[in-house]
Design a protein around this motif. Structure first.
Motif, mmCIF file in Angstrom:
data_model
loop_
_atom_site.group_PDB
_atom_site.id
_atom_site.type_symbol
_atom_site.label_atom_id
_atom_site.label_comp_id
_atom_site.label_asym_id
_atom_site.label_seq_id
_atom_site.Cartn_x
_atom_site.Cartn_y
_atom_site.Cartn_z
ATOM 1 N N ASN A 156 12.131 50.672 51.748
ATOM 2 C CA ASN A 156 11.431 50.926 53.001
ATOM 3 C C ASN A 156 11.426 49.653 53.840
ATOM 4 N N ALA A 157 12.105 49.706 54.986
ATOM 5 C CA ALA A 157 12.161 48.572 55.909
ATOM 6 C C ALA A 157 11.381 48.939 57.174
ATOM 7 N N TYR A 158 10.331 48.179 57.454
ATOM 8 C CA TYR A 158 9.447 48.445 58.581
ATOM 9 C C TYR A 158 9.838 47.576 59.771
ATOM 10 N N SER A 159 9.776 48.153 60.969
ATOM 11 C CA SER A 159 10.118 47.417 62.183
ATOM 12 C C SER A 159 9.138 46.266 62.401
ATOM 13 N N ALA A 160 9.568 45.300 63.213
ATOM 14 C CA ALA A 160 8.762 44.109 63.463
ATOM 15 C C ALA A 160 7.421 44.447 64.108
ATOM 16 N N ASP A 161 7.351 45.550 64.851
ATOM 17 C CA ASP A 161 6.086 45.934 65.481
ATOM 18 C C ASP A 161 5.300 46.961 64.665
ATOM 19 N N GLY A 162 5.842 47.371 63.507
ATOM 20 C CA GLY A 162 5.145 48.283 62.605
ATOM 21 C C GLY A 162 5.094 49.732 63.060
ATOM 22 N N THR A 163 5.925 50.102 64.033
ATOM 23 C CA THR A 163 5.886 51.472 64.554
ATOM 24 C C THR A 163 6.995 52.365 64.012
ATOM 25 N N ARG A 164 7.940 51.792 63.274
ATOM 26 C CA ARG A 164 9.064 52.562 62.752
ATOM 27 C C ARG A 164 9.353 52.144 61.312
ATOM 28 N N LEU A 165 9.955 53.070 60.594
ATOM 29 C CA LEU A 165 10.365 52.848 59.207
ATOM 30 C C LEU A 165 11.788 53.350 59.038
ATOM 31 N N ARG A 166 12.617 52.556 58.398
ATOM 32 C CA ARG A 166 13.918 53.034 57.926
ATOM 33 C C ARG A 166 13.798 53.087 56.406
ATOM 34 N N TRP A 167 13.799 54.323 55.866
ATOM 35 C CA TRP A 167 13.763 54.469 54.417
ATOM 36 C C TRP A 167 15.169 54.802 53.943
ATOM 37 N N GLU A 168 15.500 54.288 52.788
ATOM 38 C CA GLU A 168 16.792 54.572 52.151
ATOM 39 C C GLU A 168 16.522 54.989 50.722
ATOM 40 N N GLY A 169 17.070 56.139 50.326
ATOM 41 C CA GLY A 169 16.927 56.601 48.962
ATOM 42 C C GLY A 169 17.760 55.762 48.009
ATOM 43 N N LEU A 170 17.240 55.551 46.817
ATOM 44 C CA LEU A 170 17.945 54.833 45.757
ATOM 45 C C LEU A 170 18.081 55.770 44.566
ATOM 46 N N GLY A 171 18.919 55.428 43.605
ATOM 47 C CA GLY A 171 19.075 56.274 42.416
ATOM 48 C C GLY A 171 19.617 57.637 42.797
ATOM 49 N N GLU A 172 18.924 58.698 42.358
ATOM 50 C CA GLU A 172 19.372 60.068 42.642
ATOM 51 C C GLU A 172 19.427 60.384 44.134
ATOM 52 N N SER A 173 18.659 59.666 44.933
ATOM 53 C CA SER A 173 18.617 59.898 46.387
ATOM 54 C C SER A 173 19.534 58.952 47.155
ATOM 55 N N ALA A 174 20.382 58.195 46.447
ATOM 56 C CA ALA A 174 21.262 57.233 47.105
ATOM 57 C C ALA A 174 22.090 57.922 48.184
ATOM 58 N N GLY A 175 22.221 57.248 49.307
ATOM 59 C CA GLY A 175 22.980 57.779 50.433
ATOM 60 C C GLY A 175 22.115 58.503 51.452
ATOM 61 N N GLN A 176 20.894 58.848 51.088
ATOM 62 C CA GLN A 176 19.978 59.483 52.038
ATOM 63 C C GLN A 176 19.166 58.396 52.730
ATOM 64 N N TRP A 177 18.956 58.565 54.033
ATOM 65 C CA TRP A 177 18.158 57.608 54.789
ATOM 66 C C TRP A 177 17.729 58.261 56.093
ATOM 67 N N GLU A 178 16.737 57.657 56.698
ATOM 68 C CA GLU A 178 16.297 58.107 58.013
ATOM 69 C C GLU A 178 15.465 57.014 58.655
ATOM 70 N N ASP A 179 15.508 56.965 59.960
ATOM 71 C CA ASP A 179 14.672 56.071 60.753
ATOM 72 C C ASP A 179 13.613 56.952 61.404
#
Length: 108
Positions: A25-48
């Motif tokens: 989970n990578a949070y934007s510098a202003d804390g208003t957005r998240l880019r999550w990336e799945g790991l393990g079984e969820s590898a390759g899935q992500w969303e902002d």
């Protein structure tokens, strides 16, 4: 008056859930957005995603978002103990389904 930035703003965490799921989970510098990336079984899935955030106690945040798939996610993030209570819901057979889990955060 501007609200202070949430304690997770600009930070990235490995989020390990009690069901074996894991995310970066990578949070934007202003804390208003998240880019999550799945790991393990969820590898390759992500969303902002756009976040809704409220500080409910010192360094404890209620954070919620809706994904394009229709999944809703709500976290209570305790940055004092690096723990999370998470509730996610999705459309299942016969209606909306939800699960409550716990997890740990590790700064990445």
């Amino acid at each position: 008056m501007t609200a202070p930035l949430p304690g997770f703003a600009g930070r990235t965490y490995l989020f390990e859930v009690d069901n074996g799921a894991a995310f970066r989970n990578a949070y934007s510098a202003d804390g208003t957005r998240l880019r999550w990336e799945g790991l393990g079984e969820s590898a390759g899935q992500w969303e902002d995603v756009k976040l809704h955030v409220a500080e409910v106690a010192p360094r404890i945040y209620f954070v919620s978002w809706t994904e394009t798939s229709g999944i809703t996610v709500s976290h209570v993030m305790d940055l004092n103990t690096l723990t999370v209570k998470v509730f996610w819901t999705w459309e299942g057979e016969g209606g909306r389904v939800g699960e409550l889990h716990t997890g740990r955060l590790t700064p990445a």
